[in-house]
Design an enzyme around this catalytic site. Structure first.
Site, PDB file in Angstrom:
ATOM      1  N   SER A   1      39.003  48.340  46.211  1.00 20.44           N
ATOM      2  CA  SER A   1      38.956  48.170  44.758  1.00 20.44           C
ATOM      3  C   SER A   1      37.918  47.121  44.432  1.00 20.44           C
ATOM      4  CB  SER A   1      40.318  47.723  44.224  1.00 20.44           C
ATOM      5  OG  SER A   1      40.579  46.407  44.644  1.00 20.44           O
ATOM      6  N   ALA A   2      37.738  46.917  43.136  1.00 25.26           N
ATOM      7  CA  ALA A   2      36.955  45.780  42.657  1.00 25.26           C
ATOM      8  C   ALA A   2      37.829  44.530  42.802  1.00 25.26           C
ATOM      9  CB  ALA A   2      36.564  46.004  41.192  1.00 25.26           C
TER      10      ALA A   2
ATOM     11  N   VAL B   1      26.957  37.751  50.835  1.00 23.01           N
ATOM     12  CA  VAL B   1      28.247  37.075  50.949  1.00 23.01           C
ATOM     13  C   VAL B   1      28.162  35.669  50.373  1.00 23.01           C
ATOM     14  CG1 VAL B   1      30.010  36.228  52.542  1.00 23.01           C
ATOM     15  CG2 VAL B   1      28.864  38.411  52.990  1.00 23.01           C
TER      16      VAL B   1
ATOM     17  N   CYS C   1      29.552  48.296  31.892  1.00 21.29           N
ATOM     18  CA  CYS C   1      29.402  46.859  31.694  1.00 21.29           C
ATOM     19  C   CYS C   1      28.589  46.225  32.825  1.00 21.29           C
ATOM     20  CB  CYS C   1      30.772  46.185  31.578  1.00 21.29           C
ATOM     21  SG  CYS C   1      31.634  46.599  30.043  1.00 21.29           S
TER      22      CYS C   1
ATOM     23  N   GLU D   1      40.282  41.579  53.415  1.00 21.22           N
ATOM     24  CA  GLU D   1      38.845  41.257  53.354  1.00 21.22           C
ATOM     25  C   GLU D   1      38.059  42.114  54.347  1.00 21.22           C
ATOM     26  OE1 GLU D   1      37.924  39.554  50.856  1.00 21.22           O
ATOM     27  OE2 GLU D   1      39.807  38.560  50.325  1.00 21.22           O
TER      28      GLU D   1
END
Length: 183
Positions: free
Chosen positions: A9-10, A164, A179, A82
């Protein structure tokens, strides 16, 4: 048959919360799970998976030298937070754990960075995973968020730089595609 799962996901969609819940479900049934997070993610302390809702847990860490095939014992499930920080080889190792050793592996991570570029680990998980699920989140405009935007201390958008850069809500927010391109 065990599978490799990739749940992406975001930012801010509840990936860590979902992972902690899955671990709880296995352990409540008396099964042993192994949890990992990236050693470079020190937002809440190294080796901690922390939900923005509050739950937190100390877990094992992985870095570029981690060999999952050599270090994972027989467990009911391996959970990786992560996962975008996995190397391509590590994504392949996790796939092999599921396919050859019969250990279900569930990875949680971002699909793309703040420039819309794929993380190498995520690209391989998208290619190899037996089951892919998008965890939904919303943009400030109300549409589904699929992208991540990096900002500086004054909340101005950053459009280039290292892929990163560890940070939370003070450095990143989620956005829909419209957006993302408009900002």
């Amino acid at each position: 048959m065990a599978k490799l799962y990739f749940r992406y996901s975001a930012m801010n969609a509840g990936k860590s919360t979902a992972m902690l819940q899955v671990a709880h479900n296995y352990e409540e049934q008396g099964q042993k799970v192994l949890l990992y997070t990236a050693s470079i993610d020190s937002r809440y302390g190294v080796g901690k998976v922390t939900s923005r809702l509050g739950p937190q847990r100390q877990v094992d860490t992985f870095d570029g030298d981690t060999d999952f095939l050599a270090s994972v014992p027989q467990v009911a499930c391996v959970l990786v937070d992560e996962a975008q920080f996995l190397s391509t080889v590590q994504a392949q190792q996790l796939h092999q754990l599921a396919q050859v050793r019969g250990v279900p592996v569930i990875c949680y991570g971002l699909r793309t960075d703040f420039m819309g570029e794929p993380f190498p680990g995520s690209a391989y998980l998208l290619a190899l995973a037996d089951d892919i699920e998008e965890l939904k989140n919303i943009c400030a405009c109300g549409k589904k968020a699929t992208m991540n935007i990096r900002v500086d201390a004054q909340r101005r958008r950053i459009r280039q730089g290292e892929q990163v850069s560890i940070g939370g809500n003070e450095r990143y927010f989620q956005a829909c595609g419209r957006c993302f391109y408009a900002g």
